[in-house]
Design a protein around this motif. Structure first.
Motif, short mmCIF file in Angstrom:
data_model
loop_
_atom_site.label_atom_id
_atom_site.label_comp_id
_atom_site.label_asym_id
_atom_site.label_seq_id
_atom_site.Cartn_x
_atom_site.Cartn_y
_atom_site.Cartn_z
N SER A 27 0.81 -1.22 0.00
CA SER A 27 0.00 0.00 0.00
C SER A 27 0.84 1.27 0.00
CB SER A 27 -0.92 0.01 1.22
OG SER A 27 -0.16 0.24 2.39
N ASP A 28 0.23 2.35 -0.49
CA ASP A 28 0.86 3.67 -0.45
C ASP A 28 1.09 4.11 0.99
OD1 ASP A 28 0.84 3.87 -3.21
OD2 ASP A 28 -0.98 5.07 -3.29
N HIS A 29 0.16 3.76 1.89
CA HIS A 29 0.28 4.13 3.30
C HIS A 29 1.54 3.52 3.91
CE1 HIS A 29 -3.75 5.90 3.52
NE2 HIS A 29 -4.11 4.91 2.72
N SER A 30 1.81 2.30 3.54
CA SER A 30 2.97 1.59 4.05
C SER A 30 4.27 2.26 3.59
CB SER A 30 2.91 0.14 3.54
OG SER A 30 4.10 -0.52 3.78
N PHE A 31 4.35 2.59 2.33
CA PHE A 31 5.57 3.20 1.81
C PHE A 31 5.72 4.65 2.26
CE2 PHE A 31 5.59 -0.56 -0.81
CZ PHE A 31 6.91 -0.94 -0.65
N LEU A 130 8.59 -0.36 16.86
CA LEU A 130 7.90 -0.93 15.70
C LEU A 130 7.15 0.19 15.03
CD1 LEU A 130 6.71 -3.18 13.87
CD2 LEU A 130 4.95 -3.51 15.63
N ALA A 131 7.37 0.40 13.75
CA ALA A 131 6.67 1.44 13.00
C ALA A 131 5.81 0.80 11.92
CB ALA A 131 7.66 2.42 12.38
N VAL A 132 4.56 1.24 11.85
CA VAL A 132 3.62 0.76 10.84
C VAL A 132 2.86 1.95 10.28
CG1 VAL A 132 3.34 -1.57 11.80
CG2 VAL A 132 1.84 0.26 12.56
N GLY A 133 2.38 1.79 9.06
CA GLY A 133 1.54 2.82 8.47
C GLY A 133 0.09 2.57 8.85
N SER A 134 -0.70 3.62 8.75
CA SER A 134 -2.12 3.51 9.03
C SER A 134 -2.87 3.59 7.72
CB SER A 134 -2.56 4.66 9.94
OG SER A 134 -3.96 4.68 10.06
N HIS A 135 -3.74 2.62 7.48
CA HIS A 135 -4.52 2.63 6.24
C HIS A 135 -5.68 3.62 6.30
CE1 HIS A 135 -2.84 -0.80 3.92
NE2 HIS A 135 -2.33 -1.08 5.11
N GLY A 136 -5.99 4.10 7.48
CA GLY A 136 -7.06 5.08 7.62
C GLY A 136 -8.44 4.49 7.41
N PRO A 166 -0.96 12.05 5.55
CA PRO A 166 -1.88 13.18 5.65
C PRO A 166 -2.90 13.17 4.49
CG PRO A 166 0.35 13.93 5.17
CD PRO A 166 0.40 12.46 5.29
N LYS A 167 -4.09 13.62 4.81
CA LYS A 167 -5.11 13.74 3.76
C LYS A 167 -4.77 14.97 2.94
CE LYS A 167 -8.75 11.39 6.14
NZ LYS A 167 -10.14 11.32 6.47
N HIS A 168 -4.77 14.79 1.61
CA HIS A 168 -4.45 15.91 0.73
C HIS A 168 -5.68 16.76 0.52
CE1 HIS A 168 -0.49 14.37 -0.12
NE2 HIS A 168 -1.00 13.17 -0.30
#
Length: 170
Positions: A27-31, A130-136, A166-168
């Motif tokens: 996912s884009d969130h992950s990267f 531990l770092a993770v992205g949030s899919h929202g 961040p939301k664009h």
């Protein structure tokens, strides 16, 4: 004797570094999360600073990707497994490209559910963060799919950082 001393010094330096595990998927969130981590913790001289970086991708099993399908499901499993392996390779290659300036990086693909894979990586590498992205995801989607970040905050034995994209504004 000098080689043994240099080796011992290198091992002591590696042990002195804190370890940061970053969970990634396609996912884009992950990267975004990986790029954010790199920009805030791994930029500058030597591109490594105080952290050793471990990038972990949890590859789903073919049977979990297919689900409990009817007759003929076994016939598609080899194709699904092949696709999952190609996808995992793409994810790791993209991560390697982003992390190319970081000196001390480990990449790992582990088959299984991301929640368990990441918590196990924390234990294996004695991670400090531990770092993770949030899919929202919204509440309903999160309830159905389960939140990896939520699970990790409750079960990982280290600090968990959730990086939100961040939301664009349009």
């Amino acid at each position: 004797m000098a080689a043994a001393t240099a080796e011992a010094t290198a091992e002591a330096t590696a042990e002195a570094k804190a370890t940061m595990v970053v969970g990634i998927d396609e996912s884009d969130h992950s990267f975004y999360a990986l790029q954010w981590i790199l920009g805030h913790f791994f930029s500058g001289a030597g591109a490594g600073g105080a952290f050793r970086l471990v990038v972990v991708h949890a590859k789903p099993t073919a049977t979990s990707a297919v689900g409990l399908a009817g007759p003929g499901a076994a016939d598609v499993l080899p194709f699904v497994e092949s696709d999952l392996k190609r996808s995992a390779a793409r994810v790791i290659e993209k991560a390697k490209e982003l992390c190319k300036l970081v000196n001390d990086t480990v990449y790992e693909v582990v088959e299984g559910d991301a929640r368990n894979v990441l918590c196990e990586a924390v234990e294996k590498y004695h991670a400090d963060v531990l770092a993770v992205g949030s899919h929202g995801y919204g509440a309903i989607k999160r309830a159905v799919l389960g939140s990896v970040s939520d699970y990790c905050t409750h079960h990982a034995h280290c600090t968990v950082m959730i990086v939100k994209k961040p939301k664009h504004k349009h």
